[in-house]
Design a protein around this motif. Sequence first.
Motif, short mmCIF file in Angstrom:
data_model
loop_
_atom_site.label_atom_id
_atom_site.label_comp_id
_atom_site.label_asym_id
_atom_site.label_seq_id
_atom_site.Cartn_x
_atom_site.Cartn_y
_atom_site.Cartn_z
N ALA A 187 0.83 -1.20 0.00
CA ALA A 187 0.00 0.00 0.00
C ALA A 187 0.87 1.25 0.00
O ALA A 187 2.05 1.24 0.38
N SER A 188 0.28 2.35 -0.41
CA SER A 188 0.98 3.63 -0.40
C SER A 188 0.99 4.21 1.00
O SER A 188 0.25 3.77 1.89
N GLY A 189 1.84 5.21 1.19
CA GLY A 189 1.91 5.86 2.49
C GLY A 189 0.59 6.47 2.90
O GLY A 189 0.22 6.48 4.07
N LYS A 190 -0.16 6.98 1.92
CA LYS A 190 -1.46 7.59 2.21
C LYS A 190 -2.44 6.56 2.75
O LYS A 190 -3.16 6.80 3.73
N LYS A 191 -2.46 5.38 2.12
CA LYS A 191 -3.37 4.32 2.57
C LYS A 191 -2.99 3.83 3.96
O LYS A 191 -3.85 3.54 4.79
N ILE A 192 -1.68 3.75 4.19
CA ILE A 192 -1.22 3.32 5.52
C ILE A 192 -1.66 4.32 6.58
O ILE A 192 -2.09 3.95 7.68
N ALA A 193 -1.54 5.60 6.26
CA ALA A 193 -1.98 6.64 7.20
C ALA A 193 -3.48 6.52 7.48
O ALA A 193 -3.93 6.69 8.62
N ILE A 194 -4.25 6.19 6.44
CA ILE A 194 -5.70 6.02 6.61
C ILE A 194 -5.99 4.83 7.53
O ILE A 194 -6.83 4.90 8.43
N VAL A 195 -5.27 3.73 7.28
CA VAL A 195 -5.47 2.53 8.10
C VAL A 195 -5.06 2.80 9.54
O VAL A 195 -5.75 2.39 10.49
N PHE A 196 -3.95 3.50 9.71
CA PHE A 196 -3.49 3.83 11.06
C PHE A 196 -4.55 4.66 11.78
O PHE A 196 -4.86 4.44 12.95
N GLY A 197 -5.12 5.63 11.05
CA GLY A 197 -6.18 6.44 11.64
C GLY A 197 -7.40 5.61 11.98
O GLY A 197 -8.04 5.82 13.01
N ALA A 198 -7.71 4.62 11.10
CA ALA A 198 -8.86 3.75 11.37
C ALA A 198 -8.64 2.92 12.62
O ALA A 198 -9.56 2.72 13.43
N LEU A 199 -7.41 2.42 12.79
CA LEU A 199 -7.09 1.66 13.99
C LEU A 199 -7.24 2.51 15.24
O LEU A 199 -7.73 2.05 16.27
N MET A 200 -6.83 3.75 15.15
CA MET A 200 -6.99 4.66 16.28
C MET A 200 -8.47 4.87 16.59
O MET A 200 -8.86 4.92 17.76
N LEU A 201 -9.30 4.96 15.53
CA LEU A 201 -10.73 5.12 15.74
C LEU A 201 -11.33 3.87 16.38
O LEU A 201 -12.18 3.96 17.26
#
Length: 504
Positions: free
Chosen positions: A204-218
Amino acid sequence: MSNFVETLVSRQAELLKALVEHVEISLFSLLIAVLIALPVAILLTNNQRVAEFVLQITGILQTIPSLALLGLLIPLIGIGSGPAIVALVVYALFPILQSSYTGLIEIDDSLEEAAEAFGLSKMQKLIKLELPLALPMIIAGIRTATVMIIGTATLAALIGAGGLGTFILLGIDRNNINLILIGAISSALLAVIFNFGIRYLEKASGKKIAIVFGALMLILGGTFFYSSIGQREELTIAGKLGSEPDILINMYKELIEDQTDISVELKENFGKTTFLYNALKSAEIDLYPEFSGTILESFIKKEVTYSNNPKEVYELARDEIQDQDNFTFLDPMAYQNTYAVAVKRTFAEEYNLTSISDLKKVQNQLTAGFTLEFIDRQDGLKGLESLYGLKLTVKSMEPALRYQAIENGDVNVIDAYSTDSELKQYDLQILQDDQELFPPYQGAPLLRQETLAKYPELAAILNQLASKITEEEMSEMNYDVNVNGEAPSKVAHDYLVKHQLLSK
């Protein structure tokens, strides 16, 4: 299969709660481990000698047995989710750190030189070149850590942190394969889901990883929110592993909520004796049922001598625990859940065994299955050796497993409690304690003095159980839960109604 489905449906609310707790502990531990390991790996790329030392240390930490690590952390942090999260972070550091470091140092030197030729700063080179190239290795380490964390998190139930391990522990204690399967299968499925989810990030791209990381935080924030809205307690009552503590704390809850406006949260199967005692000291719980003999044998630090008179033992335990810890030990119930030594009835009849002293004539034929607590206590194996002169071959095992062991013939003598339903279930005979090794064990609520000061009405409410519940009644209630499959809350409610302590 039908029994499994019925158990699953009947316990779906408990499963959801355990699942939320498991996700909460696992995700929080994983995120902390990533936030520690990744920056450290980046720093270590500049010093190979230091890197080897740090990797060795984290590798050694991972070899520490999980139960031992939890035991070491309890005196420092207490019990509950705190030590569980610390232990899981310790185990997750090595795979994440090793894979991240390896991925970063194996980047082709020519690519590093090209980045420098383009005038990229160290930070730009790290963000635009090194981390993207090392990402598959980093993600692989995170995947390994995730699976390990989710599996190891089942042990969190041993120290009152909840999670899917509560089903496994309860299943072992109740000899209920369906509960064990629910806990094990749920944990395995959770690991598979997270494993596939994180695997997706390898390309995945860095942007997608950031989105997933944010989702995990949520998700993590959502689980904390779910936990917070699900907790309405003003008073927390805990119980040890087993049906008997479950029944008693449900009685406490019903009496308190029936006669006051106090809301009560129960922490069932919270753990072993020392865990509850430490939780009470640290104010993580407010009260739990304890026994006079246990207080004197396990908690009181100074040497005390006492008789086998139940009243004297209770009063001594009450006074000593008040002086030492400022705990209040309320009035005791009628029954005594004392230690006992038991054998199969057929074995007792074959060798004419009626007392513990009789074991000496057949001790060469004996293999004992004792709990670790019994092995370590003076009024346990040590007393059998010193007072009775017995020299036994001993296997240590969890409480519920010793009954299966004697039923299967793996052992032929076990320690027991006098109110255990398994004594009837497996047709066991208690041997008379003719040398009076075991002190009286009268049960009563043990609570913090601060709790009683805040809710002074608790003493009168809980003391309604004083001098009630005989050994026969307690044994029958345990049998209803363990063998007949009734819920501890129902058994507790029925007893209170029968004895007119509740109106309906």
